[in-house]
Design a protein around this motif. Structure first.
Motif, PDB file in Angstrom:
ATOM      1  N   VAL A 129      68.105  39.438 -19.361  1.00 34.81           N
ATOM      2  CA  VAL A 129      67.101  40.507 -19.454  1.00 34.81           C
ATOM      3  C   VAL A 129      67.552  41.726 -18.665  1.00 34.81           C
ATOM      4  CG1 VAL A 129      64.731  41.166 -18.852  1.00 34.81           C
ATOM      5  CG2 VAL A 129      65.178  38.927 -19.875  1.00 34.81           C
ATOM      6  N   LEU A 130      68.040  41.512 -17.444  1.00 33.14           N
ATOM      7  CA  LEU A 130      68.523  42.629 -16.630  1.00 33.14           C
ATOM      8  C   LEU A 130      69.700  43.331 -17.294  1.00 33.14           C
ATOM      9  CD1 LEU A 130      68.410  41.471 -12.890  1.00 33.14           C
ATOM     10  CD2 LEU A 130      67.035  43.223 -14.009  1.00 33.14           C
ATOM     11  N   ALA A 131      70.539  42.570 -17.985  1.00 29.22           N
ATOM     12  CA  ALA A 131      71.703  43.143 -18.657  1.00 29.22           C
ATOM     13  C   ALA A 131      71.326  43.880 -19.935  1.00 29.22           C
ATOM     14  CB  ALA A 131      72.714  42.039 -18.973  1.00 29.22           C
ATOM     15  N   GLY A 132      70.069  43.781 -20.349  1.00 26.08           N
ATOM     16  CA  GLY A 132      69.631  44.470 -21.557  1.00 26.08           C
ATOM     17  C   GLY A 132      69.913  43.722 -22.839  1.00 26.08           C
ATOM     18  N   GLN A 133      70.419  42.484 -22.728  1.00 24.97           N
ATOM     19  CA  GLN A 133      70.710  41.693 -23.924  1.00 24.97           C
ATOM     20  C   GLN A 133      69.466  41.015 -24.477  1.00 24.97           C
ATOM     21  OE1 GLN A 133      73.401  39.268 -21.734  1.00 24.97           O
ATOM     22  NE2 GLN A 133      75.236  40.309 -22.521  1.00 24.97           N
ATOM     23  N   MET A 134      68.476  40.796 -23.595  1.00 27.57           N
ATOM     24  CA  MET A 134      67.231  40.157 -23.986  1.00 27.57           C
ATOM     25  C   MET A 134      66.064  40.923 -23.382  1.00 27.57           C
ATOM     26  SD  MET A 134      68.116  36.068 -23.585  1.00 27.57           S
ATOM     27  CE  MET A 134      66.476  35.585 -24.166  1.00 27.57           C
ATOM     28  N   SER A 135      64.863  40.555 -23.804  1.00 27.81           N
ATOM     29  CA  SER A 135      63.638  41.113 -23.260  1.00 27.81           C
ATOM     30  C   SER A 135      62.783  39.964 -22.746  1.00 27.81           C
ATOM     31  CB  SER A 135      62.897  41.890 -24.345  1.00 27.81           C
ATOM     32  OG  SER A 135      61.678  42.417 -23.854  1.00 27.81           O
ATOM     33  N   LEU A 136      61.774  40.272 -21.950  1.00 25.89           N
ATOM     34  CA  LEU A 136      60.872  39.218 -21.493  1.00 25.89           C
ATOM     35  C   LEU A 136      60.156  38.576 -22.674  1.00 25.89           C
ATOM     36  CD1 LEU A 136      59.191  40.870 -18.357  1.00 25.89           C
ATOM     37  CD2 LEU A 136      61.060  39.202 -18.392  1.00 25.89           C
ATOM     38  N   VAL A 137      59.733  39.417 -23.615  1.00 22.04           N
ATOM     39  CA  VAL A 137      59.013  38.936 -24.797  1.00 22.04           C
ATOM     40  C   VAL A 137      59.759  39.380 -26.048  1.00 22.04           C
ATOM     41  CG1 VAL A 137      56.807  38.859 -26.008  1.00 22.04           C
ATOM     42  CG2 VAL A 137      56.848  39.208 -23.537  1.00 22.04           C
ATOM     43  N   GLY A 138      59.930  38.467 -26.968  1.00 18.79           N
ATOM     44  CA  GLY A 138      60.625  38.782 -28.213  1.00 18.79           C
ATOM     45  C   GLY A 138      60.656  37.562 -29.109  1.00 18.79           C
ATOM     46  N   THR A 139      61.738  37.404 -29.827  1.00 18.12           N
ATOM     47  CA  THR A 139      61.937  36.227 -30.673  1.00 18.12           C
ATOM     48  C   THR A 139      63.123  35.439 -30.134  1.00 18.12           C
ATOM     49  OG1 THR A 139      63.405  37.435 -32.180  1.00 18.12           O
ATOM     50  CG2 THR A 139      61.047  37.447 -32.688  1.00 18.12           C
ATOM     51  N   ARG A 140      63.109  34.131 -30.309  1.00 19.69           N
ATOM     52  CA  ARG A 140      64.195  33.315 -29.770  1.00 19.69           C
ATOM     53  C   ARG A 140      65.464  33.519 -30.584  1.00 19.69           C
ATOM     54  NH1 ARG A 140      64.698  32.413 -25.115  1.00 19.69           N
ATOM     55  NH2 ARG A 140      65.883  30.500 -25.396  1.00 19.69           N
TER      56      ARG A 140
END
Length: 481
Positions: free
Chosen positions: A394-405
């Motif tokens: 998440v910190l790296a910007g590759q994922m978000s706290l909420v989204g799709t798996r």
């Protein structure tokens, strides 16, 4: 000159003003009920009256609470009015708290104001909508519009246009592009032929022209050019756009005008807000992840030699590949053994891999008497502690706290077209299907449906709601992976 309908809060300036008036009346009534006086008699409450009006204006402008107000049904309007009034109340309370003036004002005055504002606001909104839709605003006069249609679809198109009472147009005539003996369509007279359309528009009172006919037709293209030359506003129905995409807007790309359609979109401000939430949540989650790794790392290594963190390639937003981080809860040969266990996969179509009792998980054993014994790996998964290193993603910007798996590459290879909709947003640690059943949902199509529903209805508020639901689901250990 054409008067364009704006999309911001100022589009419904009438509702804006009415709500300000209703709020002020509510405040005056609250003062009379509580103190038997009006705010005009007390300079302290005169100031609070101004604060309330400013709070109401700010809430309307920032959150655009009057968006689609004319189209909202009674129940939705009830909910939206309540939400709007509550935000105004919280803003006023926040002002008093920040100014340390809470003891100066009567809390009952604010409470009465909230209740009266909500009831009177709801009633006035419903009544004003009724006036606009069925009677028209005082002094208003609808603009006239001429429609150019295909004979085979003329009736269907006119029914749709006539049913839309809030567009501000009166259809005064129709022109059919093709051979037809019709003198009128759905009560609208056929006023001339396509060959004479430009002359008719030039000589008659026509405020705008609506065309639902292919622009590739030379006669239609000529009429569009004639309308431009006469400076008559032209509304062109783009073929097929009515059935594709819930969000549509006009943009400039490469110097040309394009109509963009998409399942949903986020404004720059919304993107910034979501990213700020991710950074804050990512920092907190990363600190917790480090603590969890320090505690669980030695136990995992003792039970299964190898790295504590597990890296796996996943497919992210729009097909972008990245490495996802997890606390390792499986033995090192888990991926190799997966093929041997595919027959026990609870997801019948193979789009995901889930087992009732996975022997690849560290500590999982089936004893000679058939008893199933679990260990540290099952504990880590049941409590979702294995997911915490994803806060690094998440910190790296590759994922978000909420989204799709994000799917694995082998799952991605099996995707059909509609499955790809899951990847229209950045993948998240949690999401709608995780809080709606998690491992109990074994139908992949249901997963896709929930993920698509999340993307279609996305808002910053929905993310907050799902985060709170995730905490509750994890706390109850309900349906953990």
């Amino acid at each position: 000159m054409y008067k364009r309908n704006v999309q911001s809060w100022s589009k419904h300036l009438d509702f804006f003003i009415i709500d300000e008036i209703v709020l002020h009346i509510a405040f005056v009534c609250a003062m009379l009920i509580r103190h038997g006086t009006t705010p005009y008699d007390d300079p302290v409450y005169r100031g609070l009256a101004i604060v309330l009006l400013l709070a109401d204006a700010i809430v309307q402008m920032l959150f655009n609470t009057m968006h689609n107000v004319v189209k909202r049904g009674l129940w939705l309007e009830f909910l939206e009015t309540g939400k709007h009034c509550l935000m105004v109340y919280l803003a006023a309370t926040g002002y008093m708290f920040a100014g340390q003036s809470g003891e100066t004002y009567s809390r009952l005055v604010l409470f009465y104001t909230l209740i009266i504002h909500f009831m009177a606001g709801y009633i006035t909104r419903v009544l004003w909508k009724h006036i606009i839709i069925n009677i028209g605003t005082p002094g208003s006069k609808k603009a006239t519009m001429l429609v150019v249609l295909q004979p085979e679809t003329a009736s269907t198109t006119l029914k749709r246009l006539l049913a839309s009472k809030v567009e501000g147009y009166e259809i005064v005539g129709a022109i059919l592009n093709g051979e037809s003996e019709l003198k009128e369509v759905e009560g609208v007279p056929v006023v001339t032929t396509l060959d004479n359309a430009a002359d008719y528009i030039c000589r008659e009172w026509v405020d705008a022209v609506y065309i639902d006919s292919p622009s590739t037709d030379p006669k239609i293209a000529k009429l569009m050019e004639d309308c431009r030359e006469m400076a008559v506003p032209l509304h062109y129905h783009v073929p097929g756009m009515g059935i594709y995409g819930e969000k549509q807007f006009v943009e400039k790309i490469g110097g040309t005008t394009v109509l963009t359609t998409t399942i949903n979109y986020a404004t720059p401000a919304q993107n910034i807000a979501k990213r700020c939430l991710d950074i804050v949540g990512g920092l907190v989650g990363s600190v917790l992840a480090i603590i969890i790794i320090l505690v669980l790392g030695p136990i995992i290594k003792a039970k299964s030699p190898g790295p504590v963190l597990f890296k796996q390639e996943r497919i992210g937003q729009n097909g972008k590949r990245f490495k996802i981080y997890k606390i390792r809860s499986m033995y090192m040969d888990a991926e190799e053994r997966k093929k041997e266990l595919m027959a026990q996969n609870r997801v019948s179509d193979g789009m995901m891999f889930k087992m009732d009792f996975d022997p690849r998980i560290i500590g999982n054993k089936i004893l000679p008497d058939g008893t199933r014994k679990t260990g540290i790996g099952e504990f880590v998964r049941k409590t979702s502690l294995d997911e915490f290193p994803q806060f690094f993603n998440v910190l790296a910007g590759q994922m978000s706290l909420v989204g799709t798996r994000p799917p694995t590459p082998d799952e991605w290879d099996k995707y059909q077209y509609h499955h790809r909709a899951r990847l229209a947003c950045k993948p998240g640690i949690t999401g709608m299907w995780q809080v709606s059943g998690r491992s109990e949902i074994t139908d992949f199509e249901q997963v896709v449906k929930l993920d698509t529903e999340y993307i279609t209805n996305w808002s910053f508020g929905l993310d907050i709601k799902l985060l709170l639901q995730t905490v509750w689901v994890v706390f109850k250990r309900k349906g953990a992976m």
